[in-house]
Design an enzyme around this catalytic site. Structure first.
Site, PDB file in Angstrom:
ATOM      1  N   GLU A  74       0.850  -1.195   0.000  1.00 31.11           N
ATOM      2  CA  GLU A  74       0.000   0.000   0.000  1.00 31.11           C
ATOM      3  C   GLU A  74       0.882   1.239   0.000  1.00 31.11           C
ATOM      4  O   GLU A  74       1.868   1.311   0.731  1.00 31.11           O
ATOM      5  CB  GLU A  74      -0.873   0.090   1.269  1.00 31.11           C
ATOM      6  CG  GLU A  74      -1.984  -0.896   1.418  1.00 31.11           C
ATOM      7  CD  GLU A  74      -2.737  -0.696   2.744  1.00 31.11           C
ATOM      8  OE1 GLU A  74      -2.770   0.453   3.254  1.00 31.11           O
ATOM      9  OE2 GLU A  74      -3.266  -1.671   3.267  1.00 31.11           O
ATOM     10  N   GLU A  93      -9.520   8.997   5.799  1.00 35.08           N
ATOM     11  CA  GLU A  93      -9.664   7.572   5.472  1.00 35.08           C
ATOM     12  C   GLU A  93     -10.620   7.332   4.303  1.00 35.08           C
ATOM     13  O   GLU A  93     -10.482   6.354   3.572  1.00 35.08           O
ATOM     14  CB  GLU A  93     -10.139   6.785   6.697  1.00 35.08           C
ATOM     15  CG  GLU A  93      -9.088   6.620   7.770  1.00 35.08           C
ATOM     16  CD  GLU A  93      -7.983   5.662   7.360  1.00 35.08           C
ATOM     17  OE1 GLU A  93      -8.282   4.655   6.697  1.00 35.08           O
ATOM     18  OE2 GLU A  93      -6.816   5.936   7.676  1.00 35.08           O
TER      19      GLU A  93
END
Length: 342
Positions: free
Chosen positions: A264, A324
């Site tokens: 990621e 997020e």
């Protein structure tokens, strides 16, 4: 008659040229994208796979074995990193039969149609309550894959930057004592099986938490001069420094032959004021993609070929509000948040 035939040829040629100009030929890109699904408004997996194909995306990471996504990926030519859910680890660690059943349900039915690169045993669970389960599950899974002749599929786990107790300068990289107690066995396993360690690397988090001392150009791959010097090594970007901190930490555990995948990395486009704009997100992700596809190593490991995955495909509205929810390259309607694959 001949004039009419010539005119027909001209018309056909004109139409053919127009059609050719309208067809967008997309070259495959050696970059992966994480396919998160924490949204109640996301498109069907079949449409997501078509989107990947349009963009030339060759690899994706699934955080769990979602059947809809796996079926959509059949025959697509898109390689997959497949995750075992954190909450499933205790049951799998307690029973090799449960691992056999997991593999039979979530991997074996798709083997003819999907290339699985890695199965990840947990995501960012070291250190933590699930950490003790990681190595037993990895060992059981490897034993079964070996027995079935499937050891081209690698077995690993995913670490966050929180496993590092020290990371600056990169040569001082070291795991925390709590992480080290689990990672010794995990790293030896990866070395023995010639499997990668998967790491999540976020220069954004370092920049947002300390913008006074972490320069934006250093975080975004845009610095034109070395920002950090570490002995004989020079660092132009924070990404390389963070990866080398993991290499240094592994060296301190006595393991120097394990390579890494960056499972990621990304930059949010909203949620934290001027730190998170579409322009900053676009700059980071384009430069991250260029960095990965350059096939260059790091200052510490210049021979290392590092695979990379952008987080994430979509803005996901069921994640915590703010940053997020805004890591996506695309909105749920599949329109780009900002251009990356164009």
């Amino acid at each position: 008659m001949m004039g009419s035939f010539r005119q027909t040829l001209i018309v056909v040629a004109t139409i053919a040229a127009a059609i050719h100009n309208q067809i967008q030929i997309v070259e495959a890109i050696d970059i992966g994208v994480c396919y998160g699904m924490l949204g109640d408004n996301l498109p069907p997996a079949t449409d997501v796979v078509k989107l990947y194909k349009r963009c030339g995306i060759e690899k994706t990471r699934l955080f769990d074995p979602n059947p809809e996504a796996l079926n959509a990926l059949r025959g697509s030519g898109i390689s997959v990193i497949l995750g075992i859910r954190n909450e499933d680890l205790p049951n799998l660690a307690a029973s090799p039969d449960a691992v056999t059943a997991w593999l039979a349900t979530n991997v074996e039915p798709y083997l003819d149609d999907i290339e699985f690169l890695v199965i990840t045993v947990g995501n960012e669970v070291i250190p933590g309550n699930y950490a003790k389960n990681v190595l037993p599950v990895m060992q059981s899974l490897q034993k079964i894959l070996d027995a079935k002749g499937l050891n081209a599929i690698k077995v690993s786990t995913v670490l966050s930057g929180k496993t590092l107790g020290s990371s600056y300068p990169p040569s001082s990289g070291a795991f925390t004592l709590e992480a080290s107690s689990t990672l010794k066995g995990v790293l030896n396993f990866l070395s023995q099986t010639q499997s990668p360690l998967l790491i999540n690397v976020y220069p954004y988090l370092a920049y947002a938490s300390d913008p006074v001392n972490v320069r934006l150009d250093y975080a975004q791959f845009t610095a034109t001069e070395p920002i950090v010097r570490d002995g004989d090594l020079s660092y132009y970007n924070l990404f390389d420094a963070m990866v080398d901190s993991f290499f240094s930490a592994m060296d301190k555990e006595g393991v120097s032959d394990v390579y890494v995948f960056v499972s990621e990395s990304g930059w949010p486009s909203a949620g934290n004021g001027d730190f998170t704009t579409p322009q900053l997100a676009a700059t980071y992700n384009k430069n991250f993609m260029n960095r990965i596809t350059s096939n260059k190593g790091t200052p510490k490991r210049p021979e290392a070929h590092i695979q990379g995955f952008i987080f994430a495909t979509f803005n996901e509205n069921q994640k915590p509000a703010g940053v997020e929810q805004n890591f996506g390259l695309f909105y749920p309607n599949m329109e780009p948040v900002y251009p990356v694959f164009s």
